[in-house]
Write a protein that holds these residues in place. Sequence first.
Motif, PDB file in Angstrom:
ATOM      1  N   LEU A 193      32.684  38.903  33.229  1.00  0.00           N
ATOM      2  CA  LEU A 193      33.495  38.571  34.392  1.00  0.00           C
ATOM      3  C   LEU A 193      33.417  39.661  35.455  1.00  0.00           C
ATOM      4  O   LEU A 193      33.092  40.819  35.151  1.00  0.00           O
ATOM      5  CB  LEU A 193      34.950  38.348  33.991  1.00  0.00           C
ATOM      6  CG  LEU A 193      35.203  37.255  32.939  1.00  0.00           C
ATOM      7  CD1 LEU A 193      36.681  37.174  32.608  1.00  0.00           C
ATOM      8  CD2 LEU A 193      34.676  35.905  33.411  1.00  0.00           C
ATOM      9  N   ALA A 194      33.738  39.313  36.684  1.00  0.00           N
ATOM     10  CA  ALA A 194      33.655  40.257  37.800  1.00  0.00           C
ATOM     11  C   ALA A 194      34.564  41.457  37.584  1.00  0.00           C
ATOM     12  O   ALA A 194      34.155  42.608  37.811  1.00  0.00           O
ATOM     13  CB  ALA A 194      34.020  39.532  39.102  1.00  0.00           C
ATOM     14  N   GLN A 195      35.782  41.220  37.099  1.00  0.00           N
ATOM     15  CA  GLN A 195      36.714  42.341  36.884  1.00  0.00           C
ATOM     16  C   GLN A 195      36.242  43.284  35.789  1.00  0.00           C
ATOM     17  O   GLN A 195      36.593  44.473  35.788  1.00  0.00           O
ATOM     18  CB  GLN A 195      38.130  41.831  36.572  1.00  0.00           C
ATOM     19  CG  GLN A 195      38.237  40.880  35.398  1.00  0.00           C
ATOM     20  CD  GLN A 195      38.203  39.425  35.826  1.00  0.00           C
ATOM     21  OE1 GLN A 195      37.502  39.092  36.787  1.00  0.00           O
ATOM     22  NE2 GLN A 195      38.960  38.589  35.146  1.00  0.00           N
ATOM     23  N   ASP A 196      35.427  42.777  34.852  1.00  0.00           N
ATOM     24  CA  ASP A 196      34.876  43.635  33.793  1.00  0.00           C
ATOM     25  C   ASP A 196      33.943  44.689  34.381  1.00  0.00           C
ATOM     26  O   ASP A 196      33.909  45.839  33.922  1.00  0.00           O
ATOM     27  CB  ASP A 196      34.128  42.790  32.759  1.00  0.00           C
ATOM     28  CG  ASP A 196      35.043  41.831  32.017  1.00  0.00           C
ATOM     29  OD1 ASP A 196      36.245  42.137  31.902  1.00  0.00           O
ATOM     30  OD2 ASP A 196      34.556  40.776  31.553  1.00  0.00           O
ATOM     31  N   TYR A 249      26.840  37.236  42.076  1.00  0.00           N
ATOM     32  CA  TYR A 249      26.065  37.945  41.050  1.00  0.00           C
ATOM     33  C   TYR A 249      24.675  37.344  40.885  1.00  0.00           C
ATOM     34  O   TYR A 249      23.719  38.031  40.558  1.00  0.00           O
ATOM     35  CB  TYR A 249      26.817  37.918  39.720  1.00  0.00           C
ATOM     36  CG  TYR A 249      26.110  38.634  38.598  1.00  0.00           C
ATOM     37  CD1 TYR A 249      26.047  40.026  38.560  1.00  0.00           C
ATOM     38  CD2 TYR A 249      25.480  37.938  37.562  1.00  0.00           C
ATOM     39  CE1 TYR A 249      25.399  40.693  37.538  1.00  0.00           C
ATOM     40  CE2 TYR A 249      24.833  38.597  36.535  1.00  0.00           C
ATOM     41  CZ  TYR A 249      24.799  39.972  36.530  1.00  0.00           C
ATOM     42  OH  TYR A 249      24.147  40.636  35.518  1.00  0.00           O
ATOM     43  N   ARG A 250      24.558  36.034  41.128  1.00  0.00           N
ATOM     44  CA  ARG A 250      23.274  35.345  40.944  1.00  0.00           C
ATOM     45  C   ARG A 250      22.202  35.868  41.889  1.00  0.00           C
ATOM     46  O   ARG A 250      21.017  35.726  41.634  1.00  0.00           O
ATOM     47  CB  ARG A 250      23.451  33.838  41.152  1.00  0.00           C
ATOM     48  CG  ARG A 250      24.366  33.174  40.143  1.00  0.00           C
ATOM     49  CD  ARG A 250      24.524  31.687  40.392  1.00  0.00           C
ATOM     50  NE  ARG A 250      25.124  31.400  41.682  1.00  0.00           N
ATOM     51  CZ  ARG A 250      24.504  30.813  42.686  1.00  0.00           C
ATOM     52  NH1 ARG A 250      23.245  30.449  42.552  1.00  0.00           N
ATOM     53  NH2 ARG A 250      25.117  30.583  43.829  1.00  0.00           N
ATOM     54  N   LYS A 251      22.625  36.475  43.015  1.00  0.00           N
ATOM     55  CA  LYS A 251      21.670  36.962  44.012  1.00  0.00           C
ATOM     56  C   LYS A 251      21.221  38.405  43.759  1.00  0.00           C
ATOM     57  O   LYS A 251      20.284  38.885  44.404  1.00  0.00           O
ATOM     58  CB  LYS A 251      22.297  36.885  45.414  1.00  0.00           C
ATOM     59  CG  LYS A 251      22.795  35.499  45.803  1.00  0.00           C
ATOM     60  CD  LYS A 251      21.644  34.542  46.030  1.00  0.00           C
ATOM     61  CE  LYS A 251      22.153  33.204  46.531  1.00  0.00           C
ATOM     62  NZ  LYS A 251      21.053  32.251  46.791  1.00  0.00           N
ATOM     63  N   VAL A 252      21.871  39.088  42.818  1.00  0.00           N
ATOM     64  CA  VAL A 252      21.568  40.512  42.586  1.00  0.00           C
ATOM     65  C   VAL A 252      20.191  40.679  41.963  1.00  0.00           C
ATOM     66  O   VAL A 252      19.427  41.577  42.314  1.00  0.00           O
ATOM     67  CB  VAL A 252      22.652  41.162  41.704  1.00  0.00           C
ATOM     68  CG1 VAL A 252      22.275  42.608  41.363  1.00  0.00           C
ATOM     69  CG2 VAL A 252      24.002  41.118  42.398  1.00  0.00           C
ATOM     70  N   PHE A 253      19.832  39.792  40.999  1.00  0.00           N
ATOM     71  CA  PHE A 253      18.537  39.862  40.319  1.00  0.00           C
ATOM     72  C   PHE A 253      17.698  38.632  40.674  1.00  0.00           C
ATOM     73  O   PHE A 253      18.230  37.588  41.045  1.00  0.00           O
ATOM     74  CB  PHE A 253      18.721  39.951  38.803  1.00  0.00           C
ATOM     75  CG  PHE A 253      19.403  41.209  38.357  1.00  0.00           C
ATOM     76  CD1 PHE A 253      18.689  42.378  38.161  1.00  0.00           C
ATOM     77  CD2 PHE A 253      20.778  41.230  38.146  1.00  0.00           C
ATOM     78  CE1 PHE A 253      19.321  43.547  37.757  1.00  0.00           C
ATOM     79  CE2 PHE A 253      21.413  42.385  37.734  1.00  0.00           C
ATOM     80  CZ  PHE A 253      20.690  43.554  37.543  1.00  0.00           C
ATOM     81  N   SER A 254      16.405  38.775  40.544  1.00  0.00           N
ATOM     82  CA  SER A 254      15.490  37.698  40.957  1.00  0.00           C
ATOM     83  C   SER A 254      15.589  36.469  40.055  1.00  0.00           C
ATOM     84  O   SER A 254      15.443  35.345  40.520  1.00  0.00           O
ATOM     85  CB  SER A 254      14.046  38.208  40.968  1.00  0.00           C
ATOM     86  OG  SER A 254      13.678  38.695  39.674  1.00  0.00           O
ATOM     87  N   LYS A 255      15.838  36.670  38.765  1.00  0.00           N
ATOM     88  CA  LYS A 255      15.884  35.561  37.815  1.00  0.00           C
ATOM     89  C   LYS A 255      17.090  35.684  36.900  1.00  0.00           C
ATOM     90  O   LYS A 255      17.498  36.790  36.544  1.00  0.00           O
ATOM     91  CB  LYS A 255      14.610  35.521  36.968  1.00  0.00           C
ATOM     92  CG  LYS A 255      13.366  35.069  37.723  1.00  0.00           C
ATOM     93  CD  LYS A 255      12.139  35.118  36.834  1.00  0.00           C
ATOM     94  CE  LYS A 255      12.218  34.121  35.699  1.00  0.00           C
ATOM     95  NZ  LYS A 255      11.005  34.137  34.867  1.00  0.00           N
TER      96      LYS A 255
END
Length: 441
Positions: A200-203, A179-185
């Motif tokens: 959470l990922a399942q959410d 998830y950290r790589k999806v947005f720039s900051k």
Amino acid sequence: MHSQKVLKMLESIPCLSVGLDVDADFTWMSIMLPNGILTGKPFKILHSDPKSRELAVTKIKEAQETYSLESRCFPEFTGICHIPLLCFLRDKGFDCSVINPIITKNSTNMNVRKLHNDKFDSKKAAKVGLDASLKTSIIPDDEVIDLRNLVRDYYYYMDLQSAIVLKLTEELKVSFPAYRKVFSKVTTRTYLKLLDTYPLAQDFLTAPKELVVEMIRSTARFGEKYAIAKYDAICTAAKDAAVFGRSLLSSALRIRLYIKTYREYQEYPDSILEELHKAVDKLEGTPAYDRIVLLQSLQGVGFLSAVVLIAEMGSFDLFSSLKKLYAYFGLEPAVKQSGKFHGDKIHMSKRGASLARRILHMVALNNLKVDKGTKTPVNPVIHSYYTDKCKNKKKNVAVMHKICNIIFAMLRDNKPFKIITPQEHCEQYFAAHPGKAQNTA
């Protein structure tokens, strides 16, 4: 020559030395004669007791009358605890100067035994105060102290924000790595709002697509196509977390707590910065205000950086040489040498104003930047110094020294910064000092 004799004569005039070892709630006071003998036992001043404070004043005045000597009071620097007592004694008419606790600690021990307590430290402070060459500090004006408190609080809350972001990032590395790589900051509005709603990922995988897409579109404002692309990327990251990720029972709670704390801390620096602008505006017409404006002519120095440097200096008039400014900022080398041993690695002492040193480092980096469009350095002179002159030095430290040189010259000469090459600088210098040009020839 005559003035030097007068100064030496004034330094040689004996006086009582009042050593003050300051604690949060009390202070031990020792009064010492010029010959090193105490006038009595150390006295404990209770800060919350008016009678105790007045009794301390009485004891100093009685010693002055008994021995027909003036007195000088030497509280040790403690950060903030010494300030009320110092101001109290000054208001009573006593000459007060703050001494660095490092000086007291490294002074010659008055006792063969290994002894350390507040009562004994007050005696050491009094003994140190008898040295005519003792270097002391002066408390700046209240307006400058106010600026200093505000800038320190500003960076305190900025550092707290950074610490919270680090905690959030660490949690995501475990529970939702991709998830950290999806947005720039990490700190973008969209990033935090999505994560606060679906920690959470399942959410994310169970959330309705239209709700997530609309949330991205309304916060990021890059259109429907952007929102759908980000949604697909999040879903891919969420599916990957099921294979390469581990969320605990407390993960959702901690993530939401970090986000809430970050948002709270986000409000404080903005309020402080607004108050800082008001405080500086009130200084208009003073040397401090003029110096803040002057420093902003140097590349990489904005309003906040200029205020930090002036506030941390206290009063530039106290720095009669560049070496003193180096030492105050903690830029002077910490040399290790004993007998035949010579330390090969020389580092900054870092004993000075840490916040000012942090700003100098940031200004140094800003002056080394290269414009992305024109591919030319922001400050060609500093960039050339960095690439050509610092081959055998620690480059960042060398550039910080160079920036400190420039700042000292600007404040000393009261002139704004202007980019000139070393050759132009030499030409201007020899034009102003024609005799030295002939000697060089």
